[in-house]
Structure formats: C-alpha cells, structure tokens
Design a protein around this motif. Structure first.
Motif, short mmCIF file in Angstrom:
data_model
loop_
_atom_site.label_atom_id
_atom_site.label_comp_id
_atom_site.label_asym_id
_atom_site.label_seq_id
_atom_site.Cartn_x
_atom_site.Cartn_y
_atom_site.Cartn_z
N ARG A 169 -27.12 -19.34 12.20
CA ARG A 169 -26.02 -19.05 13.11
C ARG A 169 -26.40 -19.32 14.57
O ARG A 169 -25.64 -19.90 15.32
N ASN A 170 -27.58 -18.88 14.97
CA ASN A 170 -27.97 -19.03 16.38
C ASN A 170 -28.34 -20.46 16.74
O ASN A 170 -28.57 -20.77 17.89
N GLU A 171 -28.41 -21.36 15.76
CA GLU A 171 -28.67 -22.77 16.04
C GLU A 171 -27.38 -23.54 16.34
O GLU A 171 -27.44 -24.67 16.80
N ILE A 172 -26.24 -22.93 16.10
CA ILE A 172 -24.96 -23.60 16.33
C ILE A 172 -24.48 -23.29 17.74
O ILE A 172 -24.30 -24.19 18.56
N ALA A 173 -24.26 -22.04 18.01
CA ALA A 173 -23.80 -21.58 19.33
C ALA A 173 -24.23 -20.13 19.49
O ALA A 173 -24.43 -19.42 18.50
N LYS A 174 -24.35 -19.72 20.73
CA LYS A 174 -24.67 -18.33 21.02
C LYS A 174 -23.47 -17.70 21.69
O LYS A 174 -22.99 -18.18 22.71
N VAL A 175 -22.98 -16.62 21.11
CA VAL A 175 -21.89 -15.84 21.68
C VAL A 175 -22.48 -14.46 21.94
O VAL A 175 -23.00 -13.82 21.03
N PHE A 176 -22.40 -14.02 23.20
CA PHE A 176 -23.00 -12.73 23.54
C PHE A 176 -22.25 -12.10 24.72
O PHE A 176 -21.53 -12.78 25.45
N VAL A 177 -22.43 -10.80 24.86
CA VAL A 177 -21.83 -10.05 25.96
C VAL A 177 -22.95 -9.64 26.91
O VAL A 177 -23.97 -9.10 26.47
N ASP A 178 -22.76 -9.93 28.20
CA ASP A 178 -23.75 -9.57 29.20
C ASP A 178 -23.03 -9.20 30.49
O ASP A 178 -22.14 -9.93 30.94
N GLU A 179 -23.40 -8.07 31.05
CA GLU A 179 -22.82 -7.58 32.29
C GLU A 179 -21.29 -7.61 32.27
O GLU A 179 -20.64 -8.02 33.23
N GLY A 180 -20.73 -7.17 31.16
CA GLY A 180 -19.29 -7.01 31.05
C GLY A 180 -18.51 -8.29 30.86
O GLY A 180 -17.30 -8.31 31.04
N MET A 181 -19.18 -9.38 30.51
CA MET A 181 -18.50 -10.64 30.25
C MET A 181 -18.99 -11.23 28.93
O MET A 181 -20.13 -11.02 28.53
N VAL A 182 -18.11 -11.98 28.27
CA VAL A 182 -18.48 -12.70 27.06
C VAL A 182 -18.98 -14.08 27.50
O VAL A 182 -18.36 -14.73 28.35
N PHE A 183 -20.09 -14.50 26.93
CA PHE A 183 -20.60 -15.83 27.20
C PHE A 183 -20.71 -16.58 25.88
O PHE A 183 -21.06 -15.99 24.85
N ALA A 184 -20.43 -17.87 25.89
CA ALA A 184 -20.54 -18.70 24.70
C ALA A 184 -21.23 -20.00 25.10
O ALA A 184 -20.75 -20.72 25.98
N GLU A 185 -22.35 -20.28 24.47
CA GLU A 185 -23.13 -21.47 24.78
C GLU A 185 -23.31 -22.32 23.53
O GLU A 185 -23.77 -21.83 22.50
N TRP A 186 -22.94 -23.58 23.61
CA TRP A 186 -23.13 -24.54 22.52
C TRP A 186 -24.59 -24.94 22.50
O TRP A 186 -25.16 -25.28 23.54
N SER A 187 -25.21 -24.94 21.34
CA SER A 187 -26.65 -25.21 21.25
C SER A 187 -26.98 -26.69 21.35
O SER A 187 -28.06 -27.05 21.78
N GLY A 188 -26.08 -27.54 20.93
CA GLY A 188 -26.36 -28.97 20.93
C GLY A 188 -27.03 -29.46 19.67
O GLY A 188 -27.24 -30.65 19.49
N HIS A 189 -27.39 -28.54 18.75
CA HIS A 189 -28.05 -28.94 17.50
C HIS A 189 -27.09 -29.58 16.51
O HIS A 189 -27.51 -30.36 15.66
N VAL A 190 -25.81 -29.24 16.59
CA VAL A 190 -24.83 -29.71 15.61
C VAL A 190 -24.09 -30.91 16.18
O VAL A 190 -23.53 -30.85 17.27
N ASN A 191 -24.10 -32.00 15.44
CA ASN A 191 -23.34 -33.18 15.82
C ASN A 191 -21.98 -33.09 15.12
O ASN A 191 -21.87 -33.34 13.92
N ALA A 192 -20.95 -32.70 15.87
CA ALA A 192 -19.63 -32.48 15.27
C ALA A 192 -18.54 -33.10 16.14
O ALA A 192 -17.65 -32.42 16.64
N THR A 193 -18.62 -34.41 16.36
CA THR A 193 -17.58 -35.08 17.14
C THR A 193 -16.27 -35.16 16.37
O THR A 193 -15.23 -35.43 16.96
N GLN A 194 -16.34 -34.93 15.10
CA GLN A 194 -15.18 -34.72 14.23
C GLN A 194 -15.34 -33.31 13.66
O GLN A 194 -16.46 -32.81 13.57
#
Length: 167
Positions: free
Chosen positions: A15-40
């Motif tokens: 799961r953590n190799e796809i994207a990271k979704v986390f809450v920090d200092e009262g905000m949701v952050f979502a970061e794409w990992s770049g490991h998954v090639n999904a242009t489709q």
C-alpha cells in the motif's frame, strides 16, 4: 464481485508503495509514490485479500481507488482519493459506504472531502431505511477546524474513509 478485474495489472505493490495518504497538522496530505506506472486505469495487486485497488496517474494528477470485497464494520466501502503531484495538500476524497446488513444495502452514505492549501470542505449525503437524508456540508480553513466544529460528523463519516486509505 470484482469491478477492477477487467483492467490490466500494474503489478503487485505494498500500500505505501502506491501513494501515501496521511494527516499532519490538521490537514490531509496525499503523495503519489511514482512506483506505479498507470497512465491508463490499472488494477493494483496488494497484500489485501478483502479489497481491490485501482490507480490512474496522468499529467501529475492521480486517482487511487479502493473497493472492499468483504464488509468491515457491517459496511462495504468504496474510497477514491484524487491528488495532484505538484501540491500534496490539494486532495479530494470521495467515499461511499453501503450497509451490508439484513436490509440488503438500502442504507448508503457518500462523503466528499475537498481540500486545498486555503480551505477544506466536507459534505455528507445518503439514505437510511429508504428515506433520503438531508444533505449536510461545512467549510473551514483546515480539517482540524472541521474536526473541532463538527467532531461527530468527522468521526462518523470522514475518519472511517480515511482509515481505509491511510498507511
């Protein structure tokens, strides 16, 4: 029944190799990992057997979707996270829960959370016992503000959806 089974596989990932979704200092952050090639749109194989995953990433914008195959807490959840690689604070989460109980899924709720660096908006709509419930929404500067002003709504609707995606 699988809804993503017809898609080509992007491979097997944690799961953590796809994207990271986390809450920090009262905000949701979502970061794409770049490991998954999904242009489709691509099916993602994970260690989870009770849920299926799908990803799509193009031009810096991305979608990660998780759909439960087995109920958890009496509900079947489908959660989509939309993110922007250029701005991890620009996030949209759309989650639907269907009651998996004796009434055959007639109770359903949809949660929509949209956040930018300047504001956060949460809305909930759904039906219970065949009756449409009144739509509810609130806006604030951050998730922390919404959590402080509407703790029951955030705890009952948004936090379970976030829990399905947070690593």
């Amino acid at each position: 029944m699988s809804r993503f089974g017809h898609l080509k596989s992007a491979g097997r990932f944690r799961r953590n190799e796809i994207a990271k979704v986390f809450v920090d200092e009262g905000m949701v952050f979502a970061e794409w990992s770049g490991h998954v090639n999904a242009t489709q749109p691509r099916r993602i194989e994970t260690e989870e057997l009770d849920a299926e995953w799908m990803a799509h990433c193009q031009d810096g914008r991305w979608l990660l979707s998780r759909r439960e195959l087995m109920p958890s807490g009496g509900k079947l959840w489908s959660v989509q996270v939309y993110g922007d690689s250029a701005d991890a604070a620009k996030v949209q989460i759309v989650a639907t829960s269907l009651d998996a109980g004796a009434n055959g899924g007639s109770d359903a709720m949809t949660v929509n959370y949209e956040q930018s660096g300047q504001s956060a908006r949460l809305s909930v709509r759904g039906n219970r016992d065949g009756r449409v419930l009144r739509n509810w929404s609130a806006t604030g500067p951050t998730l922390a503000d919404l959590r402080e002003r509407h703790p029951i709504i955030v705890a009952a609707y948004l936090e379970p959806a976030l829990g399905k995606m947070v690593c």
